[in-house]
Motif scaffolding. Structure first.
Motif, PDB file in Angstrom:
ATOM      1  N   THR A 187      -9.018  -8.018  -3.544  1.00 40.46           N
ATOM      2  CA  THR A 187     -10.101  -8.761  -2.903  1.00 40.46           C
ATOM      3  C   THR A 187     -10.735  -7.900  -1.830  1.00 40.46           C
ATOM      4  O   THR A 187     -10.064  -7.076  -1.202  1.00 40.46           O
ATOM      5  CB  THR A 187      -9.583 -10.083  -2.287  1.00 40.46           C
ATOM      6  OG1 THR A 187     -10.621 -10.664  -1.515  1.00 40.46           O
ATOM      7  CG2 THR A 187      -8.382  -9.840  -1.403  1.00 40.46           C
ATOM      8  N   SER A 188     -12.031  -8.105  -1.620  1.00 35.23           N
ATOM      9  CA  SER A 188     -12.732  -7.348  -0.581  1.00 35.23           C
ATOM     10  C   SER A 188     -12.467  -7.924   0.804  1.00 35.23           C
ATOM     11  O   SER A 188     -12.769  -7.294   1.813  1.00 35.23           O
ATOM     12  CB  SER A 188     -14.241  -7.346  -0.861  1.00 35.23           C
ATOM     13  OG  SER A 188     -14.739  -8.675  -0.873  1.00 35.23           O
ATOM     14  N   VAL A 189     -11.906  -9.130   0.854  1.00 35.56           N
ATOM     15  CA  VAL A 189     -11.647  -9.775   2.142  1.00 35.56           C
ATOM     16  C   VAL A 189     -10.428  -9.164   2.817  1.00 35.56           C
ATOM     17  O   VAL A 189     -10.405  -8.959   4.027  1.00 35.56           O
ATOM     18  CB  VAL A 189     -11.462 -11.295   1.955  1.00 35.56           C
ATOM     19  CG1 VAL A 189     -11.129 -11.966   3.275  1.00 35.56           C
ATOM     20  CG2 VAL A 189     -12.710 -11.900   1.350  1.00 35.56           C
ATOM     21  N   LEU A 190      -9.402  -8.869   2.040  1.00 33.41           N
ATOM     22  CA  LEU A 190      -8.186  -8.257   2.585  1.00 33.41           C
ATOM     23  C   LEU A 190      -7.942  -6.925   1.890  1.00 33.41           C
ATOM     24  O   LEU A 190      -7.848  -6.855   0.664  1.00 33.41           O
ATOM     25  CB  LEU A 190      -6.981  -9.176   2.390  1.00 33.41           C
ATOM     26  CG  LEU A 190      -5.647  -8.604   2.882  1.00 33.41           C
ATOM     27  CD1 LEU A 190      -5.630  -8.500   4.395  1.00 33.41           C
ATOM     28  CD2 LEU A 190      -4.480  -9.457   2.402  1.00 33.41           C
ATOM     29  N   THR A 191      -7.856  -5.867   2.687  1.00 32.34           N
ATOM     30  CA  THR A 191      -7.609  -4.525   2.145  1.00 32.34           C
ATOM     31  C   THR A 191      -6.314  -3.983   2.726  1.00 32.34           C
ATOM     32  O   THR A 191      -6.268  -3.539   3.878  1.00 32.34           O
ATOM     33  CB  THR A 191      -8.766  -3.566   2.502  1.00 32.34           C
ATOM     34  OG1 THR A 191     -10.007  -4.131   2.070  1.00 32.34           O
ATOM     35  CG2 THR A 191      -8.562  -2.212   1.842  1.00 32.34           C
ATOM     36  N   PRO A 192      -5.217  -4.012   1.940  1.00 33.62           N
ATOM     37  CA  PRO A 192      -3.973  -3.425   2.434  1.00 33.62           C
ATOM     38  C   PRO A 192      -3.933  -1.923   2.146  1.00 33.62           C
ATOM     39  O   PRO A 192      -4.285  -1.469   1.054  1.00 33.62           O
ATOM     40  CB  PRO A 192      -2.899  -4.166   1.644  1.00 33.62           C
ATOM     41  CG  PRO A 192      -3.569  -4.585   0.379  1.00 33.62           C
ATOM     42  CD  PRO A 192      -5.040  -4.722   0.666  1.00 33.62           C
ATOM     43  N   VAL A 193      -3.543  -1.152   3.120  1.00 32.81           N
ATOM     44  CA  VAL A 193      -3.393   0.290   2.957  1.00 32.81           C
ATOM     45  C   VAL A 193      -1.939   0.625   3.269  1.00 32.81           C
ATOM     46  O   VAL A 193      -1.560   0.889   4.411  1.00 32.81           O
ATOM     47  CB  VAL A 193      -4.345   1.073   3.889  1.00 32.81           C
ATOM     48  CG1 VAL A 193      -4.178   2.576   3.686  1.00 32.81           C
ATOM     49  CG2 VAL A 193      -5.788   0.663   3.650  1.00 32.81           C
ATOM     50  N   LEU A 243      -5.275  -4.026   6.564  1.00 32.26           N
ATOM     51  CA  LEU A 243      -3.905  -3.810   7.027  1.00 32.26           C
ATOM     52  C   LEU A 243      -3.455  -2.404   6.670  1.00 32.26           C
ATOM     53  O   LEU A 243      -3.663  -1.952   5.541  1.00 32.26           O
ATOM     54  CB  LEU A 243      -2.948  -4.804   6.371  1.00 32.26           C
ATOM     55  CG  LEU A 243      -3.101  -6.300   6.677  1.00 32.26           C
ATOM     56  CD1 LEU A 243      -2.090  -7.083   5.857  1.00 32.26           C
ATOM     57  CD2 LEU A 243      -2.895  -6.567   8.148  1.00 32.26           C
ATOM     58  N   THR A 244      -2.863  -1.691   7.608  1.00 35.57           N
ATOM     59  CA  THR A 244      -2.280  -0.392   7.301  1.00 35.57           C
ATOM     60  C   THR A 244      -0.862  -0.352   7.850  1.00 35.57           C
ATOM     61  O   THR A 244      -0.551  -1.004   8.854  1.00 35.57           O
ATOM     62  CB  THR A 244      -3.083   0.760   7.928  1.00 35.57           C
ATOM     63  OG1 THR A 244      -2.907   0.747   9.344  1.00 35.57           O
ATOM     64  CG2 THR A 244      -4.554   0.658   7.603  1.00 35.57           C
ATOM     65  N   GLY A 245      -0.024   0.425   7.179  1.00 35.06           N
ATOM     66  CA  GLY A 245       1.347   0.564   7.642  1.00 35.06           C
ATOM     67  C   GLY A 245       2.239   1.165   6.572  1.00 35.06           C
ATOM     68  O   GLY A 245       1.817   1.425   5.436  1.00 35.06           O
ATOM     69  N   ASP A 246       3.461   1.381   6.966  1.00 35.49           N
ATOM     70  CA  ASP A 246       4.472   1.914   6.050  1.00 35.49           C
ATOM     71  C   ASP A 246       5.112   0.737   5.330  1.00 35.49           C
ATOM     72  O   ASP A 246       5.700  -0.142   5.978  1.00 35.49           O
ATOM     73  CB  ASP A 246       5.518   2.695   6.850  1.00 35.49           C
ATOM     74  CG  ASP A 246       6.499   3.428   5.934  1.00 35.49           C
ATOM     75  OD1 ASP A 246       6.559   3.097   4.731  1.00 35.49           O
ATOM     76  OD2 ASP A 246       7.198   4.326   6.431  1.00 35.49           O
ATOM     77  N   PRO A 247       5.022   0.664   4.008  1.00 35.76           N
ATOM     78  CA  PRO A 247       5.583  -0.488   3.288  1.00 35.76           C
ATOM     79  C   PRO A 247       7.101  -0.616   3.458  1.00 35.76           C
ATOM     80  O   PRO A 247       7.647  -1.710   3.312  1.00 35.76           O
ATOM     81  CB  PRO A 247       5.192  -0.228   1.826  1.00 35.76           C
ATOM     82  CG  PRO A 247       4.950   1.236   1.747  1.00 35.76           C
ATOM     83  CD  PRO A 247       4.423   1.643   3.084  1.00 35.76           C
TER      84      PRO A 247
END
Length: 421
Positions: A74-80, A380-384
């Motif tokens: 989704t373009s609303v939530l982008t997890p990185v 959202l960005t972070g180490d999974p």
């Protein structure tokens, strides 16, 4: 599950932590009050982007790989999710650049000040590389913990520094306005006095003109009578008889001449008084040619600002910092998640996008509150690998899997330690 359905769980868990830990920092209490406010005033918040966050924080089933909790694109939530911090920060900076170009207001949050400074530096470099003036867009709410690098001074981006510069200009503008008002109030009575004297001068000049006209008529009458007396004996008899019929003879003509002479003297005396008064009024009514344009310009400016009373109100009012409107005007505000929740200044503020650096390290109540302040998009960005394994939470007859850190007390301690490293 929707984001609004998650609110009672978060309120309960935060209240339990507040009671168990004593909440020395006060963060748990403030977070609970903010969550209560969201629950009681849902129309003042946004739940669209927050709804997309729910599968990541409360997955339907447990998975060892946190990056696979949701496969919905989704373009609303982008997890990185990436174990390489530099790579994910580059993607975060790229997303920020795109949002700025789209004229969006962005909230950038991180778990602690050190992380926030690093993220802000990466963003400033990306904006500079894109040919954008990063100083015009970025604002660091808390004081930075590092000076900067690569020619980027983070202290120039600090909120307090930018407010001070703004207020300095405001004070300068006020000083200029005060000078204009003082000059206007100085000129106004002078020109008002000059206008009154000019009105008097015009009236006396009009009187002078009437006296001169009357004097001219009297002199013409005297000359006519004197001419008639001079040639009276030579006039034909029938002419003299005709004059006598209407009461005009030598005696009456001489009497009329005397009357006209007396009237002439009265006019001359009045004319002398009028001309003396004109000579007095001329310097009093005179206006320097440069004074009138200056006054007209000042009068127009004061009128544009609402009049003398309104300008006096502005100048009499103590200089307010106007922190919230100033903060609201910034395109990108970088701040720790705890400050967003703990500082009442952020209560009514809303943003188009939320960028979260090191998201797994931010407690869920803080992340949820920030998400509800966001209208359109979350990144959202972070180490999974830092995402915790989902744990079951009892909801009466139901059980909810919660896969995000909750501890506000531990977060407060780690944030303080990180800020001092």
């Amino acid at each position: 599950m929707k984001a609004f359905d998650l609110l009672p769980v978060l309120i309960r868990l935060v209240a339990e932590e507040e009671a168990a830990s004593g909440d020395l920092s006060g963060l748990a209490s403030k977070a609970r009050h903010r969550l209560d406010d969201i629950s009681h005033h849902p129309n003042a918040y946004y739940f669209g982007p927050a709804d997309r966050l729910v599968p990541w924080v409360a997955p339907e089933k447990s998975s060892e790989d946190g990056s696979l909790r949701s496969t919905i694109v989704t373009s609303v939530l982008t997890p990185v999710w990436d174990s390489d911090r530099r790579a994910r920060r580059a993607k975060l900076a790229g997303a920020m650049t795109d949002l700025i170009k789209a004229n969006k207001r962005v909230l950038l949050i991180a778990p602690d000040n050190g992380t926030l400074d690093d993220s802000l530096l990466a963003s400033a470099k990306a904006l500079r590389g894109a040919g954008l003036q990063y100083r015009s867009f970025l604002c660091r709410y808390e004081p930075p913990t590092i000076a900067g690098e690569s020619g980027i001074n983070l202290h120039d981006l600090s909120f307090e520094s930018q407010v001070s510069a703004f207020l300095g200009k405001s004070q300068s503008d006020k000083a200029g306005l005060r000078r204009k008002l003082t000059r206007y109030l100085e000129l106004a009575p002078i020109l008002r006095y000059k206008a009154e004297k000019q009105k008097d001068l015009d009236e006396v000049r009009h009187l002078e003109w009437r006296l001169l006209s009357a004097l001219g008529d009297v002199q013409a009458s005297i000359k006519r009578l004197q001419d008639t007396l001079t040639v009276y004996e030579n006039l034909p008899i029938w002419h003299r008889i005709g004059m006598q019929v209407v009461g005009s003879n030598v005696v009456t003509m001489k009497e009329n001449c005397e009357l006209y002479e007396a009237q002439k003297q009265e006019y001359l005396e009045e004319l002398e008084v009028a001309q003396a008064r004109i000579n007095e009024l001329k310097p009093e009514a005179y206006i320097d040619p440069e004074l009138r344009p200056e006054y007209d310009e000042l009068k127009e400016e004061i009128a544009r600002l609402g009049g003398v009373d309104r300008v006096r109100e502005v100048l009499a009012t103590e200089e307010e910092t106007a922190r919230r409107p100033f903060l609201q005007a910034k395109r990108v505000v970088a701040v720790t998640a705890a400050t967003v929740v703990g500082d009442s200044l952020f209560g009514p503020l809303r943003y188009d996008a939320l960028l979260v650096d090191e998201a797994p390290r931010i407690p869920l109540p803080l992340l949820f509150i920030c998400a509800c302040m966001t209208r359109e998009r979350i990144v959202l960005t972070g180490d999974p690998h830092e995402l915790p394994m989902p744990k079951p939470i009892s909801l009466g007859l139901q059980t909810l899997l919660l896969g995000w850190h909750m501890g506000l007390t531990a977060h407060t301690f780690s944030a303080k330690v990180s800020s001092h490293l």
